[in-house]
Design a protein around this motif. Sequence first.
Motif, PDB file in Angstrom:
ATOM      1  N   VAL A 113      -3.946  -5.041  -0.063  1.00 18.84           N
ATOM      2  CA  VAL A 113      -3.430  -4.132  -0.915  1.00 18.84           C
ATOM      3  C   VAL A 113      -4.574  -3.082  -1.454  1.00 18.84           C
ATOM      4  CG1 VAL A 113      -1.991  -3.833  -3.035  1.00 18.84           C
ATOM      5  CG2 VAL A 113      -1.385  -5.529  -1.486  1.00 18.84           C
ATOM      6  N   ASP A 114      -5.368  -3.657  -1.989  1.00 19.47           N
ATOM      7  CA  ASP A 114      -6.621  -2.681  -2.737  1.00 19.47           C
ATOM      8  C   ASP A 114      -7.021  -1.896  -1.583  1.00 19.47           C
ATOM      9  OD1 ASP A 114      -6.068  -3.896  -5.018  1.00 19.47           O
ATOM     10  OD2 ASP A 114      -7.812  -5.361  -5.084  1.00 19.47           O
ATOM     11  N   SER A 115      -7.455  -2.482  -0.519  1.00 14.30           N
ATOM     12  CA  SER A 115      -7.899  -1.773   0.784  1.00 14.30           C
ATOM     13  C   SER A 115      -7.083  -0.556   1.123  1.00 14.30           C
ATOM     14  CB  SER A 115      -8.127  -2.650   1.852  1.00 14.30           C
ATOM     15  OG  SER A 115      -8.676  -1.811   3.147  1.00 14.30           O
ATOM     16  N   VAL A 116      -5.670  -0.645   1.306  1.00 15.35           N
ATOM     17  CA  VAL A 116      -4.678   0.118   1.720  1.00 15.35           C
ATOM     18  C   VAL A 116      -4.653   1.425   0.551  1.00 15.35           C
ATOM     19  CG1 VAL A 116      -2.232   0.602   1.860  1.00 15.35           C
ATOM     20  CG2 VAL A 116      -3.568  -1.112   3.060  1.00 15.35           C
ATOM     21  N   PHE A 117      -4.564   1.109  -0.723  1.00 19.59           N
ATOM     22  CA  PHE A 117      -4.727   1.978  -1.802  1.00 19.59           C
ATOM     23  C   PHE A 117      -6.185   2.696  -1.763  1.00 19.59           C
ATOM     24  CE2 PHE A 117      -0.877  -0.249  -2.912  1.00 19.59           C
ATOM     25  CZ  PHE A 117      -0.081   0.783  -3.658  1.00 19.59           C
ATOM     26  N   ASP A 118      -7.189   2.098  -1.569  1.00 21.20           N
ATOM     27  CA  ASP A 118      -8.543   2.820  -1.241  1.00 21.20           C
ATOM     28  C   ASP A 118      -8.458   3.810  -0.156  1.00 21.20           C
ATOM     29  OD1 ASP A 118      -9.409   1.605  -3.623  1.00 21.20           O
ATOM     30  OD2 ASP A 118     -10.413   0.068  -2.531  1.00 21.20           O
ATOM     31  N   GLU A 119      -7.896   3.631   0.850  1.00 19.29           N
ATOM     32  CA  GLU A 119      -7.698   4.332   1.877  1.00 19.29           C
ATOM     33  C   GLU A 119      -6.859   5.535   1.754  1.00 19.29           C
ATOM     34  OE1 GLU A 119      -7.986   5.803   6.042  1.00 19.29           O
ATOM     35  OE2 GLU A 119      -9.357   4.317   4.688  1.00 19.29           O
ATOM     36  N   MET A 164       7.379 -17.056  -3.367  1.00 18.89           N
ATOM     37  CA  MET A 164       6.653 -16.376  -4.504  1.00 18.89           C
ATOM     38  C   MET A 164       5.362 -15.527  -4.223  1.00 18.89           C
ATOM     39  SD  MET A 164       8.792 -17.649  -6.981  1.00 18.89           S
ATOM     40  CE  MET A 164       7.667 -17.706  -8.805  1.00 18.89           C
ATOM     41  N   ARG A 165       4.739 -15.882  -3.109  1.00 16.18           N
ATOM     42  CA  ARG A 165       3.637 -15.113  -3.067  1.00 16.18           C
ATOM     43  C   ARG A 165       3.879 -13.679  -2.526  1.00 16.18           C
ATOM     44  NH1 ARG A 165       0.755 -15.917   1.336  1.00 16.18           N
ATOM     45  NH2 ARG A 165      -1.120 -15.151   0.554  1.00 16.18           N
ATOM     46  N   VAL A 166       4.979 -13.495  -1.767  1.00 10.61           N
ATOM     47  CA  VAL A 166       5.248 -12.277  -1.160  1.00 10.61           C
ATOM     48  C   VAL A 166       6.176 -11.384  -2.498  1.00 10.61           C
ATOM     49  CG1 VAL A 166       6.397 -10.873   0.470  1.00 10.61           C
ATOM     50  CG2 VAL A 166       5.335 -12.808   1.265  1.00 10.61           C
ATOM     51  N   ASN A 167       7.200 -11.979  -2.773  1.00  9.58           N
ATOM     52  CA  ASN A 167       8.162 -11.345  -3.691  1.00  9.58           C
ATOM     53  C   ASN A 167       7.502 -11.053  -5.068  1.00  9.58           C
ATOM     54  OD1 ASN A 167       9.595 -11.204  -1.558  1.00  9.58           O
ATOM     55  ND2 ASN A 167      11.162 -12.907  -2.380  1.00  9.58           N
ATOM     56  N   LEU A 168       6.881 -11.893  -5.656  1.00 12.17           N
ATOM     57  CA  LEU A 168       6.398 -12.011  -7.142  1.00 12.17           C
ATOM     58  C   LEU A 168       4.855 -11.665  -7.071  1.00 12.17           C
ATOM     59  CD1 LEU A 168       6.794 -12.034  -9.979  1.00 12.17           C
ATOM     60  CD2 LEU A 168       6.404 -14.524 -10.107  1.00 12.17           C
ATOM     61  N   ASP A 169       4.124 -12.591  -6.491  1.00 10.80           N
ATOM     62  CA  ASP A 169       2.479 -11.957  -6.499  1.00 10.80           C
ATOM     63  C   ASP A 169       2.400 -10.726  -5.854  1.00 10.80           C
ATOM     64  OD1 ASP A 169       2.504 -14.479  -7.475  1.00 10.80           O
ATOM     65  OD2 ASP A 169       1.233 -15.103  -5.699  1.00 10.80           O
ATOM     66  N   THR A 190       4.423  -8.105  -5.640  1.00  8.64           N
ATOM     67  CA  THR A 190       4.751  -7.069  -6.504  1.00  8.64           C
ATOM     68  C   THR A 190       3.504  -6.781  -7.504  1.00  8.64           C
ATOM     69  OG1 THR A 190       7.221  -7.512  -6.391  1.00  8.64           O
ATOM     70  CG2 THR A 190       6.444  -6.364  -8.197  1.00  8.64           C
ATOM     71  N   PHE A 191       3.093  -7.620  -8.255  1.00 15.75           N
ATOM     72  CA  PHE A 191       2.154  -7.654  -8.937  1.00 15.75           C
ATOM     73  C   PHE A 191       0.877  -6.822  -8.231  1.00 15.75           C
ATOM     74  CE2 PHE A 191      -2.121  -9.246 -10.378  1.00 15.75           C
ATOM     75  CZ  PHE A 191      -2.229  -8.580 -11.736  1.00 15.75           C
ATOM     76  N   HIS A 192       0.326  -7.236  -7.302  1.00 15.08           N
ATOM     77  CA  HIS A 192      -0.742  -6.918  -6.276  1.00 15.08           C
ATOM     78  C   HIS A 192      -0.603  -5.259  -6.114  1.00 15.08           C
ATOM     79  CE1 HIS A 192      -1.328 -11.216  -4.517  1.00 15.08           C
ATOM     80  NE2 HIS A 192      -1.804 -10.977  -5.582  1.00 15.08           N
ATOM     81  N   VAL A 193       0.742  -4.795  -5.583  1.00 14.94           N
ATOM     82  CA  VAL A 193       0.973  -3.489  -5.286  1.00 14.94           C
ATOM     83  C   VAL A 193       1.218  -2.705  -6.814  1.00 14.94           C
ATOM     84  CG1 VAL A 193       2.730  -2.051  -4.647  1.00 14.94           C
ATOM     85  CG2 VAL A 193       2.145  -4.141  -3.419  1.00 14.94           C
ATOM     86  N   VAL A 219       8.006  -8.144 -14.072  1.00 15.32           N
ATOM     87  CA  VAL A 219       6.912  -7.821 -14.087  1.00 15.32           C
ATOM     88  C   VAL A 219       7.025  -5.995 -13.963  1.00 15.32           C
ATOM     89  CG1 VAL A 219       4.899  -7.234 -12.320  1.00 15.32           C
ATOM     90  CG2 VAL A 219       5.539  -9.542 -12.783  1.00 15.32           C
ATOM     91  N   SER A 220       7.609  -5.710 -13.187  1.00 19.39           N
ATOM     92  CA  SER A 220       7.938  -4.266 -13.183  1.00 19.39           C
ATOM     93  C   SER A 220       8.528  -3.627 -14.776  1.00 19.39           C
ATOM     94  CB  SER A 220       9.108  -4.006 -12.271  1.00 19.39           C
ATOM     95  OG  SER A 220       8.787  -4.360 -10.732  1.00 19.39           O
TER      96      SER A 220
END
Length: 264
Positions: free
Chosen positions: A71-77, A128-133, A135-138, A182-183
Amino acid sequence: MGGEHAGRFEGRIALVTGAGSGIGAAVARRLAAQGANVVVTDVDGPAAEAVAKGLSRAHALALDVAEPAQVDSVFDEVLRRHGRLDVLVHAAGVDDPVAKEWIAEALVAGRSPEVTGRLGDDAWRRVMRVNLDGTFHVLRAALRVMVPRRSGAVVTVGSSSVFDTQAGYPHYAASKAGAHAVSQSVAKEAIAFGVRVNTVAPGPTETGMAARTPAALRQGFAGPGARAYATPEEIADVALFLVSEEAANLVGAVVLANGGRFTV
């Protein structure tokens, strides 16, 4: 959308997660048609590429939102290529086809579903990793990019199942409820820095998830007195409204888009 929205996102830089299919793909197409330069991301890289190729101002990047480094790499790009990010629609998510089968089998047999006792740790964690975690990462990455510019609009795609929880589907309901919370918490923080965050909560929608839903379960979702399954484009139109200037006073909203199945 009608011609009145042509150019609504002219010159904006937009990123869409889960854009290789379904609601995310519809959002990416709508944004591009209304003038945005769109970064199309999906865990399925080739699917993201296929969507981006059909758009005039777009490029694709593979992204698993459950992996914070990705996620961080894509936003940096995005920052390297465009210098900023104006719009984010976070549509990436997963369901659990096995649990859906168990629920459908119970419906057909006329008995209550028994899922929770059979639900394994791996199935719980995947959702949980995709839907909740994810969302937080993004959201975290988005704020890191948007807050310094004091500008930005974000929409997360939640679910009506947060309010009308499905028996036998606790992990999905919990993951989306967490994503809503979270949102909304992030929305209250971000608005002080000029960044708006809102959520659209779709009901049954004709996506890849719907295609994997057993017939008995689909029939239950399509009960009388409600509209038919939404199209991805109908949900995309709600998302685009939320990230547009027309929704300037909406912050931390959860817009229920379920065709009248229930209200909250």
